[in-house]
Design a protein around this motif. Structure first.
Motif, mmCIF file in Angstrom:
data_model
loop_
_atom_site.group_PDB
_atom_site.id
_atom_site.type_symbol
_atom_site.label_atom_id
_atom_site.label_comp_id
_atom_site.label_asym_id
_atom_site.label_seq_id
_atom_site.Cartn_x
_atom_site.Cartn_y
_atom_site.Cartn_z
ATOM 1 N N MET A 1 -4.685 4.484 -3.808
ATOM 2 C CA MET A 1 -3.327 5.110 -3.343
ATOM 3 C C MET A 1 -2.829 4.559 -2.106
ATOM 4 O O MET A 1 -1.741 4.323 -2.086
ATOM 5 N N GLN A 2 -3.811 4.503 -1.092
ATOM 6 C CA GLN A 2 -3.294 4.159 0.221
ATOM 7 C C GLN A 2 -2.760 2.800 0.416
ATOM 8 O O GLN A 2 -1.914 2.178 1.017
ATOM 9 N N LYS A 3 -3.440 1.914 -0.441
ATOM 10 C CA LYS A 3 -3.212 0.342 -0.488
ATOM 11 C C LYS A 3 -1.841 0.182 -1.142
ATOM 12 O O LYS A 3 -0.956 -0.545 -0.430
ATOM 13 N N THR A 4 -1.560 0.832 -2.028
ATOM 14 C CA THR A 4 -0.047 0.629 -2.753
ATOM 15 C C THR A 4 0.927 1.217 -1.646
ATOM 16 O O THR A 4 1.949 0.750 -1.761
ATOM 17 N N LEU A 5 0.782 2.460 -1.245
ATOM 18 C CA LEU A 5 1.881 3.147 -0.235
ATOM 19 C C LEU A 5 1.972 2.080 0.831
ATOM 20 O O LEU A 5 3.201 2.016 1.150
ATOM 21 N N SER A 6 0.748 1.410 1.373
ATOM 22 C CA SER A 6 1.063 0.643 2.609
ATOM 23 C C SER A 6 1.928 -0.617 2.092
ATOM 24 O O SER A 6 2.653 -1.048 2.788
ATOM 25 N N VAL A 7 1.457 -1.020 0.887
ATOM 26 C CA VAL A 7 2.227 -2.474 0.199
ATOM 27 C C VAL A 7 3.716 -1.927 0.313
ATOM 28 O O VAL A 7 4.768 -2.759 0.669
ATOM 29 N N LEU A 8 4.073 -0.851 -0.353
ATOM 30 C CA LEU A 8 5.373 -0.339 -0.689
ATOM 31 C C LEU A 8 6.172 -0.048 0.837
ATOM 32 O O LEU A 8 7.295 -0.748 0.797
#
Length: 174
Positions: A1-8
């Motif tokens: 979840m943290q990875k996709t939020l940071s990419v977004l």
């Protein structure tokens, strides 16, 4: 979840930076200003600069000009005029005397009387093969052609006529 939020989050920041690129001097689309009209100087000699000059002497390997072997089509079956944004398309179909008719074309007929009366007249011409062909069914002898006419040419026209050997069809302006 943290990875996709940071990419977004990185993608949103990158896209927001594109707004400043649009007005940047580095952007190649900003190198020239908007276009403005400019006067054109033409001389009578330059009017047909791209059209090759016709000379009386022909080349060594040139072919003689072919004679026109076309004749008027036997019968006009349909005349239709379809309006376009730039003028009209005149569509004509007819039945040839025998099979094998080719090079169908609507040839404009110019006369002083037609111009005075607002008539645009065409002769529907086809070319037949030099060898004998069968007569065949009407469906196999059907030929059609269309021509595009500009709205400027149609301004003074009240009647369009297509002529064949046996008949002619007309369409009047409403």
């Amino acid at each position: 979840m943290q990875k996709t939020l940071s990419v977004l989050f990185v993608a949103v920041l990158t896209l927001s930076a594109c707004n400043s690129w649009r007005d940047s001097r580095v952007n190649p689309s900003n190198w020239f200003g908007s276009s403005t009209p400019a006067p054109v100087e033409t001389s009578p000699d330059d009017a047909d600069a791209l059209i090759p000059q016709q000379s009386g002497n022909r080349g060594l390997f040139s072919r003689p000009e072919e004679e026109d072997r076309s004749v008027a089509i036997a019968k006009i079956d349909e005349l239709r005029i379809d309006a376009t944004p730039t003028g009209a398309i005149i569509y004509a179909s007819g039945t040839a005397l025998r099979q094998g008719a080719f090079d169908a074309r609507l040839v404009p007929v110019t006369s002083e009387e037609n111009d005075k009366n607002g008539v645009m007249e065409f002769t529907f011409r086809v070319t037949y093969p030099t060898y004998q062909t069968r007569q065949g069914s009407e469906r196999s002898r059907m030929v059609s052609d269309a021509i595009n006419i500009s709205s400027q040419d149609l301004q003074a026209v009240r009647l369009v006529r297509v002529v064949g050997q046996q008949n002619a069809l007309e369409s009047r302006r409403r």
